[in-house]
Design an enzyme around this catalytic site. Structure first.
Site, mmCIF file in Angstrom:
data_model
loop_
_atom_site.group_PDB
_atom_site.id
_atom_site.type_symbol
_atom_site.label_atom_id
_atom_site.label_comp_id
_atom_site.label_asym_id
_atom_site.label_seq_id
_atom_site.Cartn_x
_atom_site.Cartn_y
_atom_site.Cartn_z
ATOM 1 N N LYS A 93 0.848 -1.194 0.000
ATOM 2 C CA LYS A 93 0.000 0.000 0.000
ATOM 3 C C LYS A 93 0.874 1.231 0.000
ATOM 4 O O LYS A 93 1.986 1.204 0.526
ATOM 5 C CB LYS A 93 -0.871 0.026 1.260
ATOM 6 C CG LYS A 93 -2.070 0.933 1.143
ATOM 7 C CD LYS A 93 -3.167 0.250 0.387
ATOM 8 C CE LYS A 93 -4.456 1.024 0.395
ATOM 9 N NZ LYS A 93 -5.561 0.107 0.063
HETATM 10 N N1 GLU Z 1 -7.169 0.323 -3.110
HETATM 11 C C1 GLU Z 1 -8.004 -0.819 -3.350
HETATM 12 C C2 GLU Z 1 -8.062 -1.705 -2.120
HETATM 13 O O1 GLU Z 1 -7.892 -1.255 -1.018
HETATM 14 C C3 GLU Z 1 -7.619 -1.549 -4.621
HETATM 15 C C4 GLU Z 1 -6.250 -2.137 -4.632
HETATM 16 C C5 GLU Z 1 -5.834 -2.678 -5.990
HETATM 17 O O2 GLU Z 1 -6.649 -2.726 -6.888
HETATM 18 O O3 GLU Z 1 -4.670 -3.040 -6.105
HETATM 19 O O4 GLU Z 1 -8.368 -2.858 -2.203
#
Ligand code: GLU
Length: 476
Positions: free
Chosen positions: A107
């Site tokens: 993240k």
């Molecule tokens: N930000 C989204 C999540 O928390 C999507 C992550 C992604 O598609 O890699 O799942």
């Protein structure tokens, strides 16, 4: 511990992890290896804007590399800090394992209020942040693939992919360095709606399990159920819109930044969203009665509560007053570990974040595969499928007239049956299948084992077990 007696977000995720591993058979060493965040990179960079140099702080955290690339969004918010990105990266590991997308968890975040900067400035800042991550392989099709999250969307992903391609001009798979891109930059149909669509598919699957519904004291179908949603951003808006327009749910409460709207008869989600976009808030919107202290609406009576805004909104301070029998976590971490205990004791059923909002990363997976295969889904098969269906329809009609049977296929059936699936339909089908399969795996565990007390614990167990197997097969 934070000042209010709550653990931090990362500690909260660890507590939930610990509840699950307590009933699993993992060696303490492997348990620790899975729990910890592998690395977090912090970058401070300057951008010359408005006649001066502004310094920004960003993070990219990698929780687990049992599979690569690692995957997870990049968030733009003032609340971003190391603890938060590490918690979110850990959730990505478990989420990806649960829905079987072949990624580790990661993240990123940038401490910025995106509303304070104009589009050109945001592009400069995003490109500079991306540059810092790309040169360290923290954005790369093979190693680390970001996506949108709070405060970012298609536009930012388009800047990131362009920045990557400028820095890696001969990488033929460059488009796969980030997902959630606009279609014209290599995106996929249905990615924007994917997380909200996934919430809808998750709820539909829950409502196909009468035993699970009974545990929440619910009967019937989604039709007519009273829903309160917090956050009418990309996730909350799509979830509420699909549930009301397609499944007949009654949206009785909408909570936003500036307050909430309440209407026991249900609201038109699109009308509220349009109002929000034009006025910057929900105040004054004629769809419902305005409540200045929006968070109070979380405590209102309803059948389904959908926190779709951010983490920690249901906490020790309000958990005991939450009345919803069913809560589906469209946001990441909206319920703190302490609040989770309170709600569970009271008998509320919680459909946990790592499952409920996994639609986003699922469709990100499809996008990444599309980018690597360099072809749109359905391009080869669609017309062939249509031709075969046409063959069958022609044959049935020939038989009917030859034998004087008097059959006729309705025009509606014919047009629907004859249409080959396009990319959007294939994406929705893959997403639906993923959400159903994942729900079945956790429901089975929840109902099959006495010591698995809730869906969150079940989801963590399924996910951790898969990560553990992957580490074991690597010889760890
Ligand atoms: N930000 C989204 C999540 O928390 C999507 C992550 C992604 O598609 O890699 O799942």
């Amino acid at each position: 511990m934070a000042a209010n007696g709550e653990p931090s977000f990362r500690q909260s995720v660890d507590l939930m992890f610990n509840r699950a591993v307590a009933v699993m058979d993992l060696s303490p060493g492997l348990e620790e290896k899975i729990r910890v965040c592998n690395s977090t990179y912090t970058v401070r960079f300057g951008v010359r804007l408005r006649g001066g140099i502004h310094t920004f702080t960003g993070y990219r955290s990698v929780h687990s590399e049992h599979m690569e690339p690692v995957k997870g969004g990049i968030r733009y918010a003032m609340s971003v800090n190391q603890d938060e990105v590490e918690a979110l990266a850990a959730l990505m590991t478990y989420k990806c394992a649960l829905v079987e997308t072949p990624f580790g968890g990661s993240k990123g975040g940038l401490r910025i209020d995106p509303r304070e900067w104009d589009e050109f400035e945001l592009e400069m800042i995003t490109r500079r942040f991306a540059y810092e991550l790309i040169k360290r392989d923290l954005i790369s099709p093979a190693q680390n693939v970001p996506a949108p999250d709070m405060g970012t969307g298609e536009r930012e992903m388009a800047w990131i992919v362009d920045q990557y391609q400028r820095m890696n001009t001969t990488d033929i798979n460059g488009a796969a360095c980030v997902t959630g891109k606009p279609i014209n930059s290599g995106g996929i149909a249905g990615r924007v709606e994917a997380t909200g669509r996934g919430v809808q598919f998750a709820l539909r699957e829950f409502f196909r399990h009468p035993h699970d519904m009974a545990r929440a004291g619910l009967k019937g179908t989604i039709d007519g159920k009273r829903v309160i949603v917090q956050g009418l951003g990309n996730v909350g808006y799509h979830a509420a819109e699909f549930l009301s327009a397609e499944d007949g749910a009654r949206i009785v409460g909408i909570i936003e930044r500036d307050g909430a709207l309440h209407n026991p008869n249900g609201m038109n989600v699109q009308a509220v969203r349009d109002w929000l976009i034009h006025h910057g808030g929900v105040k004054g919107c004629p769809e419902g009665t305005y409540v200045a202290d929006g968070a109070l609406l979380l405590e209102e009576a309803c059948d389904i509560l959908i926190p779709a805004a951010m983490e920690g909104v249901i906490h020790l301070g309000n958990a005991a007053r939450i009345k919803a029998p069913l809560i589906i976590e469209a946001a990441n971490g909206p319920i703190t570990a302490g609040a989770d205990d309170i709600l569970r004791t009271r008998g509320a059923v919680i459909i946990p974040d790592l499952f409920a909002n996994a639609g986003g990363v699922t469709v990100s997976y499809f996008e990444w595969v599309k980018n690597l295969s360099h072809i749109r889904f359905g391009r080869m098969e669609r017309r062939q499928e249509e031709a075969r269906h046409q063959l069958l329809v022609d044959e049935l009609e020939r038989l009917s007239s030859d034998k004087g049977l008097g059959w006729s296929l309705s025009p509606d059936f014919k047009s629907r049956y004859l249409r080959g699936a396009d990319e959007l339909e294939l994406v929705r089908s893959g997403l639906d299948d993923t959400m159903r399969g994942a729900y079945q795996s956790i429901s089975q565990l929840w109902n099959g084992r006495q010591d698995v007390t809730d869906l969150r614990m079940a989801a963590y167990i399924v996910a951790i077990d898969r990560v553990a197997k992957s580490y074991r097969s690597k010889g760890l």
